[in-house]
Design an enzyme around this catalytic site. Sequence first.
Site, PDB file in Angstrom:
ATOM      1  CG  HIS A 186      69.564  29.415  63.357  1.00 34.37           C
ATOM      2  ND1 HIS A 186      70.084  28.486  64.217  1.00 34.37           N
ATOM      3  CD2 HIS A 186      70.097  30.600  63.712  1.00 34.37           C
ATOM      4  CE1 HIS A 186      70.895  29.081  65.063  1.00 34.37           C
ATOM      5  NE2 HIS A 186      70.915  30.364  64.783  1.00 34.37           N
ATOM      6  NE  ARG A 293      54.391  44.148  67.158  1.00 40.53           N
ATOM      7  CZ  ARG A 293      54.410  44.730  65.943  1.00 40.53           C
ATOM      8  NH1 ARG A 293      55.526  44.746  65.241  1.00 40.53           N
ATOM      9  NH2 ARG A 293      53.319  45.273  65.442  1.00 40.53           N
ATOM     10  NE  ARG A 329      54.054  46.426  72.307  1.00 38.53           N
ATOM     11  CZ  ARG A 329      53.394  45.959  71.248  1.00 38.53           C
ATOM     12  NH1 ARG A 329      52.515  46.732  70.639  1.00 38.53           N
ATOM     13  NH2 ARG A 329      53.620  44.758  70.787  1.00 38.53           N
ATOM     14  CD  GLU A 427      47.738  48.949  71.473  1.00 38.04           C
ATOM     15  OE1 GLU A 427      47.899  48.328  70.419  1.00 38.04           O
ATOM     16  OE2 GLU A 427      48.378  48.689  72.515  1.00 38.04           O
ATOM     17  CG  ASN A 450      48.924  46.583  63.566  1.00 44.61           C
ATOM     18  OD1 ASN A 450      48.803  47.285  62.579  1.00 44.61           O
ATOM     19  ND2 ASN A 450      50.073  46.051  63.928  1.00 44.61           N
ATOM     20  CG  ASP A 451      45.647  45.722  69.176  1.00 41.45           C
ATOM     21  OD1 ASP A 451      44.969  44.717  68.888  1.00 41.45           O
ATOM     22  OD2 ASP A 451      46.739  45.662  69.755  1.00 41.45           O
ATOM     23  NE  ARG A 461      44.749  42.084  63.923  1.00 45.26           N
ATOM     24  CZ  ARG A 461      45.988  42.491  64.084  1.00 45.26           C
ATOM     25  NH1 ARG A 461      46.843  42.411  63.116  1.00 45.26           N
ATOM     26  NH2 ARG A 461      46.370  43.009  65.231  1.00 45.26           N
ATOM     27  CB  CYS A 498      54.504  51.638  66.081  1.00 39.68           C
ATOM     28  SG  CYS A 498      53.396  51.417  67.470  1.00 39.68           S
TER      29      CYS A 498
HETATM   30  C1  PEP Z   1      49.237  47.858  66.953  1.00 38.18           C
HETATM   31  O1  PEP Z   1      48.318  47.359  67.621  1.00 38.18           O
HETATM   32  O2  PEP Z   1      49.066  48.632  66.006  1.00 38.18           O
HETATM   33  C2  PEP Z   1      50.634  47.526  67.267  1.00 38.18           C
HETATM   34  C3  PEP Z   1      51.639  48.121  66.686  1.00 38.18           C
HETATM   35  O3  PEP Z   1      50.878  46.572  68.178  1.00 38.18           O
HETATM   36  P1  PEP Z   1      50.734  45.002  67.931  1.00 38.18           P
HETATM   37  O4  PEP Z   1      50.586  44.790  66.443  1.00 38.18           O
HETATM   38  O5  PEP Z   1      51.973  44.413  68.496  1.00 38.18           O
HETATM   39  O6  PEP Z   1      49.512  44.689  68.695  1.00 38.18           O
HETATM   40 MG    MG Z   2      48.634  46.508  69.561  1.00 37.55          MG
END
Ligand code: PEP
Ligand code: MG
Length: 538
Positions: A186, A293, A329, A427, A450-451, A461, A498
């Site tokens: 909140h 997500r 997802r 990914e 990201n992955d 990371r 994404c």
């Molecule tokens: C990614 O891995 O780029 C991704 C979008 O998924 P998450 O950050 O949820 O692992």
């Molecule tokens: Mg990911």
Amino acid sequence: MLNGIGASRGYGIGKAIIIKNASLDYSHKKYTSAENEKERLQKAIDSFVKETSLLAESVKKSAGDKEAEILRGHIVMVNDPFMISQIRESIDNGSVAEKGVDTACQMFIDMFSSADDELIKQRASDVKDIRDSLLKKLLNTVGADIDSVPPDSVLIAEDFTPSMTSRIKKENVNAIITEVGGITSHSAILARAMGLPAVLSVSGATERIQNGDILIVDGIKGNIIINPEKSDIDKYAQIQAEYLREKESLNAYIGKPTVTENGNKKAVYGNIGKPEDVQNVIQNSGEGIGLFRTEFLFMERSCEPSEEEQYEAYATVARAMDFKEVIIRTLDIGGDKDIPYLAVEKEENPFLGHRAIRYCLDEKKLFKKQIRAILRAAVYGNIKIMLPLITCTDEVRRAKSIIAECENELKNENTEFKSVPLGIMVETPSAVLISDILAKEVDFFSIGTNDLTGYIMAVDRGNAKVSKLYDTSMPSVLKAIEITIKNAKANGITVGMCGEAAADVNLIPLFLEWGLDEFSVSPGSILQTRKTICENNG
Ligand code: PEP
Ligand code: MG
């Protein structure tokens, strides 16, 4: 430097004020008579209702009606006949009014906390807030003195309850910091609505920051600099001014089509974690949801959400997006996303372990519940399913057969549903290398940078010693992205992105050149991403 979750964008520079909660100890209070205790109780309730109504009015003006609704809910709760009768009964049994309030509220807190439904669970923190307010009134204790902080303050507290947050005078406060809470708490919702930069979940913040410290709060990266050098302050003041100027100018891109300079149509979508985040995507005129997500529906609760709860959540998003694309997802747990009640075994290398699609294919019952909920919700909009962490064709085929099984079940039960397109996240290096084969199995790709960055660079990371290597603009990562886009195009399927890189203004021109169709970014980055696309060829 301290670090937490950047929960409300923007920068704030100011003087630290630690808000400590007043003591609510009532062990010294002596019972007078039932009549007297009940009179004290009524006075506390009346004063609470009066104060909260005024607060709700001012929140309505400063943040909006939806936010004020949280406080109006407190008034309804405090007047709940069952709650009041419980308190009075406790008083009749010889308790002081404070104990009566504490015991009755605790009963509700326990009851709400153990509920399955996330919205009901949230109400436990509302009752805690009410209990503390009533106790402060009965004990005549001045609570955290939020109302009268001087201009240019940065407030730090273990947590900001809704009533604390709404007491904040926006003109005097430049940022807030908490030790607990997340994007959907909140306090985060209210901070965003008030436009206050916020960094949450900073462990030990109330101990590590001293009253009077000068702080730079970066609500975008989630960083806090304590007693910065003058050069840092100057630097951030500049970044802040620039940020505000740019934010203002980005409004010109609300509702504008995403078309490259040489006339090619692209799309900017939003990433969400909870149904309520959809409003943020709509406000920023996102053209769809590129990543829901769903693991966030499973977090901060004590058991998995039912098929019905999930169906409601997915249907809410589908309806709100009004037949614009919504990519859901399937559950992506493991790695850094732990869900304690699912009892995922502790592993030596969780990022290389039993996570995401691997877990779901083994936990078929749980996976089917989610798939059924998605297929049922698909009736209300334009839903697509996306599988995370795919590394080989077999995983896609097994998932397809489970989806087909769910469709058959729903058909036999005469339950309304719709078949939906299926895509995968690219990914992992493995998925990139066989993206030409995978493209023949599915309807779309979405690149999870990201992955992908972590797996390609073989870098954790979270490890500061190697964090320099965690860089999406490394040639190997970019090459992987290029290969993926090329293979998607060659096989006639759409390809989006994404991961965070989709909002990277320096990389967007490259992605456009390679032909990326859809950029899914956090809602606050939608307009900037659209602007960058519109200003480049692709
Ligand atoms: C990614 O891995 O780029 C991704 C979008 O998924 P998450 O950050 O949820 O692992
Ligand atoms: Mg990911």
